[in-house]
Design a protein around this motif. Sequence first.
Motif, PDB file in Angstrom:
ATOM      1  N   ALA A 276       0.843  -1.198   0.000  1.00  0.00           N
ATOM      2  CA  ALA A 276       0.000   0.000   0.000  1.00  0.00           C
ATOM      3  C   ALA A 276       0.875   1.245   0.000  1.00  0.00           C
ATOM      4  O   ALA A 276       1.988   1.236   0.497  1.00  0.00           O
ATOM      5  N   GLY A 277       0.379   2.302  -0.572  1.00  0.00           N
ATOM      6  CA  GLY A 277       1.163   3.542  -0.637  1.00  0.00           C
ATOM      7  C   GLY A 277       2.250   3.448  -1.687  1.00  0.00           C
ATOM      8  O   GLY A 277       3.168   4.258  -1.716  1.00  0.00           O
TER       9      GLY A 277
ATOM     10  N   ARG B  94      -3.142   0.303  -8.435  1.00  0.00           N
ATOM     11  CA  ARG B  94      -1.757   0.614  -8.069  1.00  0.00           C
ATOM     12  C   ARG B  94      -0.846   0.400  -9.274  1.00  0.00           C
ATOM     13  O   ARG B  94       0.362   0.561  -9.191  1.00  0.00           O
TER      14      ARG B  94
ATOM     15  N   LEU C  19      -8.594   5.770  -4.794  1.00  0.00           N
ATOM     16  CA  LEU C  19      -7.967   4.641  -4.098  1.00  0.00           C
ATOM     17  C   LEU C  19      -6.492   4.910  -3.858  1.00  0.00           C
ATOM     18  O   LEU C  19      -5.955   4.631  -2.786  1.00  0.00           O
ATOM     19  N   LEU C  20      -5.821   5.471  -4.844  1.00  0.00           N
ATOM     20  CA  LEU C  20      -4.395   5.750  -4.699  1.00  0.00           C
ATOM     21  C   LEU C  20      -4.173   6.776  -3.587  1.00  0.00           C
ATOM     22  O   LEU C  20      -3.319   6.590  -2.720  1.00  0.00           O
TER      23      LEU C  20
ATOM     24  N   PRO D 133      -5.220  -5.096  -6.756  1.00  0.00           N
ATOM     25  CA  PRO D 133      -5.305  -3.635  -6.809  1.00  0.00           C
ATOM     26  C   PRO D 133      -4.706  -3.081  -8.092  1.00  0.00           C
ATOM     27  O   PRO D 133      -3.631  -2.497  -8.083  1.00  0.00           O
TER      28      PRO D 133
ATOM     29  N   ASP E  58      -4.428   5.381  -0.295  1.00  0.00           N
ATOM     30  CA  ASP E  58      -3.246   4.601   0.093  1.00  0.00           C
ATOM     31  C   ASP E  58      -2.075   5.507   0.465  1.00  0.00           C
ATOM     32  O   ASP E  58      -1.068   5.073   0.993  1.00  0.00           O
TER      33      ASP E  58
ATOM     34  N   TYR F 100       6.991   7.227  -5.460  1.00  0.00           N
ATOM     35  CA  TYR F 100       6.071   6.176  -5.015  1.00  0.00           C
ATOM     36  C   TYR F 100       6.179   4.877  -5.806  1.00  0.00           C
ATOM     37  O   TYR F 100       5.465   3.937  -5.550  1.00  0.00           O
TER      38      TYR F 100
END
Length: 114
Positions: free
Chosen positions: A19-20, A58, A81-82, A55, A85, A99
């Motif tokens: 995530a992230g 992402r 969603l991004l 996901p 995150d 990222y």
Amino acid sequence: MKENSSFQKIYEVVRRIPAGTVATYGQIAALAGNRHWARVVGYALHANPDPEHIPCYRVVNRNGQVSSAFAFGGKNRQIELLEADGVPCPDGIVDLKKYQWKQFPLSYFQEQEV
DNA sequence: GGGGTGACGCGTC
DNA sequence: CGACGCGCCACCC
């Protein structure tokens, strides 16, 4: 089961995106085994049989821009969603240099012990 | 069974 | 520096 196609491998990689963080089609393709699979990766995500476990939001292109043909309900959905995150994506563009998912081990599949 | 397309990436001109 | 073409695999018709 999994020998069905390279799709399984692609999904496996996408599912491991922390995530992230975001990954590019080429990166996933490379982790899947071949960088030339970028097109297949796109198709795999296009099929996206398990969006809740895969996901694909992402996953961005080489430019860090989200896909224009998102299937979750709109490109805007992917941005939401991004950002949720922790990945800001103004205009749908993500800062890959900040990222992009590059913290994975070289022996990605070698250390695989799932 | 064959042909064409596709949510891409990289090299070269 | 910018634009174009080529290559890979899988799914659809």
